[in-house]
Motif scaffolding. Structure first.
Motif: not given
Length: 171
Positions: A30-45
């Motif tokens: 979801y973070s990726s879909s709204i353009g927040l790649s840092g949030f995406t990274h945080w959630f992947k960790v």
């Protein structure tokens, strides 16, 4: 040796930990879909951490002569609203996991299973850290408010998250 009641409860916790991983993977998507790649990274960790948490219980059950029984992992939501709403949901989920861990500790003690109660202390401490991290991000999101530059700075900060070394090596 685990008794049947404790084994069943630990197997249920594996499912909760793996659901947590799945939930955070969905939040990352979801973070990726709204353009927040840092949030995406945080959630992947976070996905990796939750998987490790489940695997530690998996290994513990096996070391104690029990039997791991995996159950279906339910589908997580796919929409999470604003970044602050998403992290409030993250905190609520971690509070649920904290209650679950505390219930496991209570069960271990009531079953006079000090080995399992001792094993679970790592999770008790881990949950304090999990909730603190979520609260800190929520506080930063409150400060950022509608400021896109502040949100962008927080996104960049979250992109720098590294998994703890001891957890990287535990699988």
């Amino acid at each position: 040796m685990l008794n049947e009641k404790m084994e069943k409860a630990l197997n249920e916790q594996i499912n909760r930990e793996l659901y947590s991983s799945y939930l955070y993977l969905s939040m990352g998507a979801y973070s990726s879909s709204i353009g927040l790649s840092g949030f995406t990274h945080w959630f992947k960790v976070q996905v990796k951490e939750e998987t490790i948490h489940g695997m530690k219980i998996f290994d513990y059950i096996n070391r104690q002569g029990g039997r791991v029984r995996l159950k279906e992992i339910k589908e997580p939501p796919v929409e999470f609203g604003t970044p602050i709403e998403m992290f409030r949901k993250t905190l609520q989920h971690e509070q649920f996991i904290t209650r679950s861990i505390n219930d496991l500790v209570d069960l271990a003690r009531s079953e006079k299973d000090e080995t399992t109660a001792s094993f679970l202390q790592w999770y008790v401490e881990e949950q304090v850290e999990e909730e603190e991290n979520d609260k800190e991000i929520i506080d930063k999101l409150k400060i950022a408010g509608e400021n896109k530059e502040a949100l962008s700075a927080l996104d960049a900060e979250l992109a720098k998250r590294l998994p703890p070394k001891d957890e990287e090596e535990s699988i």
